[in-house]
Motif scaffolding. Structure first.
Motif, mmCIF file in Angstrom:
data_model
loop_
_atom_site.group_PDB
_atom_site.id
_atom_site.type_symbol
_atom_site.label_atom_id
_atom_site.label_comp_id
_atom_site.label_asym_id
_atom_site.label_seq_id
_atom_site.Cartn_x
_atom_site.Cartn_y
_atom_site.Cartn_z
ATOM 1 N N LYS A 356 0.811 -1.223 0.000
ATOM 2 C CA LYS A 356 0.000 0.000 0.000
ATOM 3 C C LYS A 356 0.842 1.270 0.000
ATOM 4 O O LYS A 356 2.008 1.269 0.393
ATOM 5 N N VAL A 357 0.196 2.357 -0.423
ATOM 6 C CA VAL A 357 0.810 3.687 -0.437
ATOM 7 C C VAL A 357 -0.025 4.617 0.427
ATOM 8 O O VAL A 357 -1.253 4.696 0.270
ATOM 9 N N HIS A 358 0.631 5.303 1.350
ATOM 10 C CA HIS A 358 -0.032 6.241 2.260
ATOM 11 C C HIS A 358 0.604 7.618 2.061
ATOM 12 O O HIS A 358 1.832 7.739 2.086
ATOM 13 N N VAL A 359 -0.211 8.639 1.890
ATOM 14 C CA VAL A 359 0.319 9.966 1.621
ATOM 15 C C VAL A 359 -0.185 10.975 2.644
ATOM 16 O O VAL A 359 -1.352 10.941 3.057
ATOM 17 N N LEU A 360 0.727 11.876 3.038
ATOM 18 C CA LEU A 360 0.379 13.051 3.843
ATOM 19 C C LEU A 360 0.647 14.267 2.974
ATOM 20 O O LEU A 360 1.788 14.547 2.610
ATOM 21 N N PHE A 361 -0.421 14.977 2.614
ATOM 22 C CA PHE A 361 -0.309 16.087 1.668
ATOM 23 C C PHE A 361 -0.606 17.413 2.354
ATOM 24 O O PHE A 361 -1.574 17.533 3.109
ATOM 25 N N ALA A 386 -5.010 8.825 2.207
ATOM 26 C CA ALA A 386 -4.651 10.197 1.845
ATOM 27 C C ALA A 386 -5.061 11.128 2.980
ATOM 28 O O ALA A 386 -6.251 11.379 3.180
ATOM 29 N N LEU A 387 -4.078 11.612 3.723
ATOM 30 C CA LEU A 387 -4.323 12.551 4.809
ATOM 31 C C LEU A 387 -3.878 13.939 4.364
ATOM 32 O O LEU A 387 -2.802 14.098 3.767
ATOM 33 N N VAL A 388 -4.707 14.936 4.637
ATOM 34 C CA VAL A 388 -4.455 16.286 4.144
ATOM 35 C C VAL A 388 -4.359 17.257 5.318
ATOM 36 O O VAL A 388 -5.254 17.307 6.172
ATOM 37 N N LEU A 389 -3.267 18.016 5.348
ATOM 38 C CA LEU A 389 -3.062 19.043 6.368
ATOM 39 C C LEU A 389 -3.700 20.356 5.930
ATOM 40 O O LEU A 389 -4.144 20.510 4.790
ATOM 41 N N ASP A 390 -3.713 21.330 6.840
ATOM 42 C CA ASP A 390 -4.168 22.676 6.490
ATOM 43 C C ASP A 390 -3.236 23.286 5.447
ATOM 44 O O ASP A 390 -2.075 22.889 5.305
ATOM 45 N N ILE A 391 -3.725 24.281 4.738
ATOM 46 C CA ILE A 391 -2.970 24.936 3.672
ATOM 47 C C ILE A 391 -1.751 25.656 4.243
ATOM 48 O O ILE A 391 -1.840 26.359 5.261
ATOM 49 N N TYR A 392 -0.604 25.483 3.568
ATOM 50 C CA TYR A 392 0.599 26.248 3.893
ATOM 51 C C TYR A 392 0.519 27.571 3.125
ATOM 52 O O TYR A 392 0.541 27.586 1.897
ATOM 53 N N PRO A 393 0.419 28.709 3.824
ATOM 54 C CA PRO A 393 0.107 29.963 3.130
ATOM 55 C C PRO A 393 1.260 30.546 2.325
ATOM 56 O O PRO A 393 1.033 31.271 1.357
ATOM 57 N N ALA A 431 0.332 2.146 8.255
ATOM 58 C CA ALA A 431 1.336 1.520 7.397
ATOM 59 C C ALA A 431 1.768 0.157 7.921
ATOM 60 O O ALA A 431 2.006 -0.017 9.121
ATOM 61 N N GLY A 432 1.865 -0.802 7.008
ATOM 62 C CA GLY A 432 2.346 -2.134 7.342
ATOM 63 C C GLY A 432 3.614 -2.451 6.574
ATOM 64 O O GLY A 432 4.035 -1.702 5.682
ATOM 65 N N ALA A 433 4.253 -3.551 6.901
ATOM 66 C CA ALA A 433 5.509 -3.945 6.268
ATOM 67 C C ALA A 433 5.371 -3.982 4.745
ATOM 68 O O ALA A 433 4.411 -4.528 4.208
ATOM 69 N N GLY A 434 6.334 -3.368 4.058
ATOM 70 C CA GLY A 434 6.318 -3.297 2.604
ATOM 71 C C GLY A 434 5.641 -2.075 2.048
ATOM 72 O O GLY A 434 5.777 -1.765 0.864
ATOM 73 N N ASP A 435 4.897 -1.356 2.888
ATOM 74 C CA ASP A 435 4.177 -0.159 2.426
ATOM 75 C C ASP A 435 5.128 1.015 2.232
ATOM 76 O O ASP A 435 6.255 1.050 2.757
ATOM 77 N N ILE A 436 4.630 2.012 1.511
ATOM 78 C CA ILE A 436 5.336 3.273 1.294
ATOM 79 C C ILE A 436 4.529 4.399 1.929
ATOM 80 O O ILE A 436 3.311 4.485 1.748
ATOM 81 N N VAL A 437 5.212 5.263 2.692
ATOM 82 C CA VAL A 437 4.615 6.494 3.188
ATOM 83 C C VAL A 437 5.294 7.650 2.473
ATOM 84 O O VAL A 437 6.522 7.691 2.353
ATOM 85 N N LEU A 438 4.494 8.594 1.981
ATOM 86 C CA LEU A 438 5.011 9.713 1.207
ATOM 87 C C LEU A 438 4.486 11.017 1.786
ATOM 88 O O LEU A 438 3.270 11.197 1.924
ATOM 89 N N THR A 439 5.386 11.912 2.189
ATOM 90 C CA THR A 439 4.980 13.261 2.599
ATOM 91 C C THR A 439 5.165 14.173 1.386
ATOM 92 O O THR A 439 6.200 14.141 0.720
ATOM 93 N N VAL A 440 4.150 14.981 1.098
ATOM 94 C CA VAL A 440 4.107 15.706 -0.169
ATOM 95 C C VAL A 440 3.700 17.161 0.055
ATOM 96 O O VAL A 440 2.723 17.440 0.757
ATOM 97 N N GLY A 441 4.423 18.084 -0.582
ATOM 98 C CA GLY A 441 4.066 19.497 -0.527
ATOM 99 C C GLY A 441 5.302 20.370 -0.492
ATOM 100 O O GLY A 441 6.408 19.914 -0.197
ATOM 101 N N ALA A 442 5.124 21.651 -0.799
ATOM 102 C CA ALA A 442 6.241 22.590 -0.856
ATOM 103 C C ALA A 442 6.445 23.357 0.445
ATOM 104 O O ALA A 442 7.330 24.200 0.535
ATOM 105 N N GLY A 443 5.635 23.054 1.470
ATOM 106 C CA GLY A 443 5.762 23.764 2.748
ATOM 107 C C GLY A 443 6.606 22.997 3.748
ATOM 108 O O GLY A 443 7.561 22.310 3.387
#
Length: 458
Positions: A356-361, A386-393, A431-443
């Motif tokens: 699986k793929v898990h993203v924090l955007f 897909a977890l989404v944080l507040d907007i980076y201003p 996240a479990g073994a073999g999964d990918i976690v990806l943090t995404v964004g320009a902030g």
């Protein structure tokens, strides 16, 4: 200052940088010092790169004060510097010329053969690939890149080959200050509408960029991207320069064969060559094809170019591995446009395989979130979580009614809005073994990666 009035390097005299600690500003300062220009600079915080510049011979100050200008004859101000900055105000009051970073960089290029990389996405990675390839082929290019590159050790340097490779940023139109002989355009999409206003204005700026190319120059454009292909066609009609296309389509002059990790090759007039790439994803295979095309244009032997690409291990914050724990790998990516998010998640899928793929955007800018909320959600829906944080201003003030919920309302069942306090625990639990976690964004979402690894380890 208009693009035509970019000064020569020797005419600048003593140069002071306001905001010298920024990745782009420090790059220009580093090259100027190496080329014998007296440099001083200041920043609000004491950043590590400032010590490097001081060791190289620059005069560095922490904190802003009019006194920091000293005997400067030219001032370079970063785009984040406010009009009421005491150094900028003092420079204007004294009648000193104030340059944008791009104008200062253009001045350092001098009479070098300039290779610029433009495009809505992929500029830093492609510029880095070209630089690493040329170094691996025995050339010593000067370069200025908008990201740190582990394989290079720095993001800018003065070289001896007479070739200058630079990232050309379209976000504020400043890429029009350069005078390239070789220009790469990776893609063209509407973005930075806070500056341009309309998509048509974005396309027009790229037309002006390719119009800068001389008759003995070349535009290297991606045939897989509709915007870049349309730009190439318009450039051909204008007739001011040659055009070379790269990509997987039959229209390409250099054809990419991408069968996934470990199965990438290009076919050129010199034959077919396998590319050993350390970075995943179709977008990186295309970036590699662009770098290979540039190398051929500069006379590098095709086999040498193919081998040299294997040295590229990635750029900072471009699918960068932050660590692993409990069988889970955590990556970080600078993606902040829907196309970039989609490409990053596709790369994560290719690495995760059946896992699986898990993203924090973290959305970047209120205006961009307003324009592309649904497109962001469609890209994020490629992930299992897909977890989404507040907007980076960043540089913007809030826009009424524009929040991350514009995105999360379109997410699948695995997506939701999270606070910064719960994000780390939520991802570690999912996240479990073999999964990918990806943090995404320009902030500042980049700071979450190490914390996620620590939580997994704990």
């Amino acid at each position: 200052m208009t693009p035509a009035s970019v000064p020569g390097l020797e005419s600048l005299g003593r140069v002071h940088f306001i905001g010298i600690g920024g990745v782009g500003m420090s790059a220009v300062a580093r090259i100027m010092v190496a080329r014998g220009i007296p440099v001083s600079g200041s920043d609000a915080k004491d950043l590590p790169v400032m010590a490097d510049l001081a060791d190289a011979g620059a005069r560095i100050a922490v904190g802003y004060s009019a006194a920091n200008l000293g005997d400067a004859q030219t001032v370079v101000a970063g785009s984040a510097i406010r009009a009421d900055n005491p150094e900028l105000a003092a420079a204007r009051a004294a009648g000193l010329p104030v340059l944008h970073r791009s104008q200062a960089l253009a001045a350092t290029m001098g009479d070098d053969l300039v290779v610029t990389v433009a495009g809505t996405h992929g500029k830093s990675t492609t510029t880095s690939m070209i630089t690493v390839l040329l170094q691996g082929a025995g050339l010593d290019p000067s370069f200025a890149i908008g990201a740190n590159v582990p394989a290079l050790g720095v993001n800018a340097a003065h070289g001896t080959s007479g070739v200058f490779v630079a990232e050309a940023d379209e976000s504020d139109g400043s890429f029009l200050n350069y005078r390239p002989k070789v220009a790469v355009v990776t893609n063209v999409e509407p973005d930075h509408l806070d500056h341009y206003g309309t998509a048509e204005a974005v396309y027009e700026s790229f037309d002006r960029f390719t119009a800068l190319l001389p008759s003995d120059g070349v535009l290297i454009a991606c045939a897989d991207d509709p915007g870049a292909l349309a730009l190439a066609e318009r450039t051909l009609l204008r007739g001011n320069t040659r055009v070379v296309l790269y990509g997987t389509s039959d229209r390409s002059d250099l054809v990419l064969h991408d069968g996934g990790p470990g199965d990438v090759a290009v076919t050129s007039p010199a034959g077919q060559f396998s590319l050993e790439l350390q970075v995943p994803g179709r977008h990186n295979a295309l970036n590699a094809a662009a770098a290979f095309t540039v190398a051929l244009e500069l006379g590098v032997d095709a086999e040498t170019a193919a081998r040299a690409l294997a040295h590229f291990s990635g750029a900072s914050r471009r699918f960068e591995l932050k660590g692993a724990a409990r069988g889970v790998r955590v990556f970080d990516d600078y993606a902040h446009h829907p196309t970039e998010v989609r490409a990053a998640l596709a790369a994560a899928r290719s690495v995760a395989g059946e896992h699986k793929v898990h993203v924090l955007f973290q959305p970047h800018l209120f205006s961009r979130t307003r324009e592309f909320a649904r497109e962001f959600a469609e890209a994020l829906n490629l992930a299992d979580t897909a977890l989404v944080l507040d907007i980076y201003p960043a540089r913007e003030d809030p826009i009424p009614g524009v929040t991350s919920q514009l995105i999360t309302r379109h997410l699948n069942a695995g997506g939701r809005l999270v606070g910064s306090g719960e994000a780390v625990a939520a991802l570690a639990a999912a996240a479990g073994a073999g999964d990918i976690v990806l943090t995404v964004g320009a902030g500042d979402v980049t700071a979450f990666g190490p914390r996620i690894v620590e939580a997994l380890d704990g």
